[in-house]
Enzyme design. Structure first.
Site, short mmCIF file in Angstrom:
data_model
loop_
_atom_site.label_atom_id
_atom_site.label_comp_id
_atom_site.label_asym_id
_atom_site.label_seq_id
_atom_site.Cartn_x
_atom_site.Cartn_y
_atom_site.Cartn_z
N CYS A 188 69.66 38.92 81.83
CA CYS A 188 70.62 39.38 82.86
C CYS A 188 70.04 40.54 83.65
CB CYS A 188 71.93 39.76 82.21
SG CYS A 188 71.74 40.85 80.79
N GLU A 203 80.49 40.76 80.94
CA GLU A 203 79.07 41.14 81.13
C GLU A 203 78.45 39.99 81.91
OE1 GLU A 203 77.36 43.87 80.07
OE2 GLU A 203 79.22 44.75 79.36
P1 NAD Z 1 77.96 30.37 82.02
O1 NAD Z 1 78.96 31.25 82.67
O2 NAD Z 1 77.67 29.06 82.60
O3 NAD Z 1 78.37 30.08 80.51
C1 NAD Z 1 78.62 31.13 79.59
C2 NAD Z 1 79.61 30.65 78.55
O4 NAD Z 1 80.87 30.42 79.16
C3 NAD Z 1 79.23 29.34 77.86
O5 NAD Z 1 79.57 29.45 76.50
C4 NAD Z 1 80.10 28.32 78.58
O6 NAD Z 1 80.38 27.17 77.82
C5 NAD Z 1 81.36 29.13 78.80
N1 NAD Z 1 82.22 28.66 79.88
C6 NAD Z 1 81.87 27.96 81.00
N2 NAD Z 1 82.97 27.74 81.76
C7 NAD Z 1 84.02 28.31 81.14
C8 NAD Z 1 85.41 28.46 81.43
N3 NAD Z 1 85.94 27.96 82.56
N4 NAD Z 1 86.18 29.15 80.57
C9 NAD Z 1 85.66 29.68 79.44
N5 NAD Z 1 84.36 29.57 79.10
C10 NAD Z 1 83.54 28.91 79.94
O7 NAD Z 1 76.64 31.26 81.90
P2 NAD Z 1 75.22 30.82 81.34
O8 NAD Z 1 74.57 29.97 82.39
O9 NAD Z 1 75.36 30.30 79.97
O10 NAD Z 1 74.46 32.22 81.24
C11 NAD Z 1 73.64 32.74 82.22
C12 NAD Z 1 74.36 33.86 82.93
O11 NAD Z 1 74.73 34.87 81.98
C13 NAD Z 1 73.47 34.56 83.93
O12 NAD Z 1 74.21 34.80 85.10
C14 NAD Z 1 73.14 35.89 83.25
O13 NAD Z 1 72.81 36.93 84.11
C15 NAD Z 1 74.39 36.16 82.50
N6 NAD Z 1 74.14 37.10 81.41
C16 NAD Z 1 74.66 38.37 81.51
C17 NAD Z 1 74.40 39.31 80.53
C18 NAD Z 1 74.94 40.72 80.61
O14 NAD Z 1 74.91 41.42 79.60
N7 NAD Z 1 75.43 41.17 81.75
C19 NAD Z 1 73.60 38.97 79.44
C20 NAD Z 1 73.09 37.67 79.37
C21 NAD Z 1 73.37 36.74 80.36
#
Ligand code: NAD
Length: 469
Positions: free
Chosen positions: A275, A241
């Site tokens: 999001c 997502e």
């Molecule tokens: P992010 O991708 O930076 O981090 C999300 C999670 O992934 C965190 O827990 C982080 O520690 C982990 N992570 C980072 N690198 C990783 C790796 N290499 N392997 C495994 N895990 C890893 O995202 P964010 O900045 O925390 O969130 C914001 C983003 O989330 C925005 O783009 C937003 O649109 C999206 N989002 C999407 C939805 C949806 O339902 N489509 C909902 C909420 C947020």
């Protein structure tokens, strides 16, 4: 100052390293999160694997535990909501809604009946039946913008289907998830629910563990692509997502006074850190001026402040990186000739606040229009011809949500059907039905969360084929 422990194999565990978590409204420390070591991540997955067979075999226990989890969330909703607000920034009245939604999700799955096995053939010669089997250990990796509901939307269906789970919250907002682990420690048998905290490296360790069979992830496109590539080696299943850049199209017949408030909240709820927030607003040129005026007036009376202040409407950005990104996007838009009608500044004082900002005079080709801003800044773009607006809305690598605003609902629906988005609204934005499968087109995701389609992701199918003679 409180320390928040990990939950591994039914035990609360501290860690060698503690990470401080800041209140984005004051930049003061809220608490300390135990940062899992690689060994603790492995121990959590191994505990989940050991717990799997007994959990998978007992659907009654699963229902009972999910109902208990709902009750515990409700009993502790004020504490959880205040902690989300403190580490994430959103006003408590909204975070209370998040906890209520999480409790309702647990309740929904507590009484959810698994769809019956499908019988393809049942006669004297053959019995052919399609059954579901849980996958094993699920890794749930979540972002910082709405930490508890996004976790429970994964947790509840995954556990209901008979899987066990290891969750990893964002390093920016780990405390509310660790508190959830503390509150639910005795609700599930040891190892069924595990929570490890840490940064992306810990997420990567978890997602690559050979005993993890499914990764369910909400977060950015960049991390989603990384996980997809990493999962290939072991052919792990995954649900992604990801980000969005939702367009809203305001047609020439729209009633601006009636819709301005909804458009404002569609873009600015949670300070734009949603999001599927409205991230590009296309408006028929005949309504451009009244719409911008209405949004500017609404933005200028918005009360910014700490989430704990009952008068606050919008809190700060959740972390400094996000604030810096939003500032950089606005500076870049200005450099491309944008008109900033209101906002565009960081108020004086501590905290990662940014005033709600309305921008025009830019179009595709400028980062604020092409990329996901994930903050309280909305570009407004005028159009002449609705066909051109549809083309611009669809000319994006994202495809999460989109909306059409018009007095002619039938026409709105016909246009909504042409938008490349998993969620298409008419005269609203953000509302998601609890039974709806939420999924993004293109870079916005892979697979679905919620509804029956989302539930299906947590099982494999097995075809039982019996020769009767
Ligand atoms: P992010 O991708 O930076 O981090 C999300 C999670 O992934 C965190 O827990 C982080 O520690 C982990 N992570 C980072 N690198 C990783 C790796 N290499 N392997 C495994 N895990 C890893 O995202 P964010 O900045 O925390 O969130 C914001 C983003 O989330 C925005 O783009 C937003 O649109 C999206 N989002 C999407 C939805 C949806 O339902 N489509 C909902 C909420 C947020």
């Amino acid at each position: 100052m409180t320390h928040y422990a990990l939950l591994i194999d039914g035990q609360l565990q501290t860690a060698e390293h503690l990470d401080e978590v800041l209140d984005p409204a004051t930049e003061q420390v809220v608490g300390y999160a135990a940062r899992a070591s690689e060994a603790q991540v492995d121990a959590a997955v191994e505990a989940a694997q050991r717990a799997f067979a007994a959990w998978a075999a007992d659907p009654q226990a699963r229902r009972h535990a999910l109902a208990l989890a709902a009750a515990i969330l409700r009993e502790n909703s004020q504490q959880i909501a205040e902690l989300i607000s403190l580490e994430q920034g959103r006003p408590v009245r909204f975070t209370l809604g998040e906890v209520a939604g999480a409790a309702a999700t647990f309740d929904h799955y507590a009484s959810f009946e698994t769809p019956p096995a499908e019988v393809l053939r049942d006669d004297e010669q053959r019995l052919v039946r399609i059954e579901r089997r849980p996958l094993g250990v699920v890794a749930a990796i979540t972002p910082w913008n709405v930490p508890i509901i996004l976790l429970v939307l994964k947790l509840a269906p995954a556990l209901h289907a008979g899987n066990t789970l290891v969750a990893k919250p964002s390093e920016h907002t780990p405390l509310s998830t660790l508190l959830l682990g503390h509150l639910l420690k005795d609700v599930f048998p040891a190892g069924v629910l595990n929570i490890v905290a840490g940064d992306g490296a810990i997420g990567e360790r978890l997602s690559r563990h050979p005993q993890v069979r499914h990764i369910t992830f909400t977060g950015s496109v960049a991390t989603g692509k990384n996980l997809y590539a990493g999962a290939a080696d072991d052919l792990k299943r995954l649900t992604l997502e990801l980000g969005g850049n939702d367009a809203a199209l305001v047609l020439a017949d729209a009633d601006i006074p009636a819709i301005a408030e909804s458009l404002f909240w569609g873009a600015f709820w949670n300070s734009g850190q949603v999001c599927f927030a409205i991230k590009r607003l296309y408006v028929h040129q005949s309504l451009f001026e009244p719409l911008v005026a209405a949004l500017v007036a609404r933005a200028e009376k918005t009360r910014l402040g700490s989430g704990l202040d009952p008068d606050t409407e919008l809190g700060p950005l959740t972390n400094r990186q996000q604030l810096e990104r939003v500032k950089a996007l606005v500076a870049d838009a200005r450099a491309h000739g944008a008109v900033v009608h209101t906002g565009g500044t960081q108020p004086d004082g501590p905290g990662y606040f940014f005033a709600p900002t309305i921008v025009s005079g830019i179009a595709a080709g400028v980062a604020l229009v092409d990329e996901e801003q994930f903050g309280p800044v909305l570009p407004v773009i005028a159009f002449d011809d609705v066909e051109d607006a549809i083309r611009q809305a669809n000319a994006s690598p994202f495809g999460l949500g989109a909306s059409v605003w018009t007095r002619d609902v039938a026409r709105g629906e016909a246009i909504a059907r042409r938008l490349d988005a998993g969620l298409a609204w008419v005269n609203q934005h953000l509302d998601v039905h609890p039974g709806a499968p939420k999924g993004g087109y293109k870079w916005s995701g892979l697979g679905y969360e919620g509804g029956l389609r989302g539930y299906d992701a947590f099982s494999d199918l097995q075809v039982i084929n019996i020769a009767r003679r």
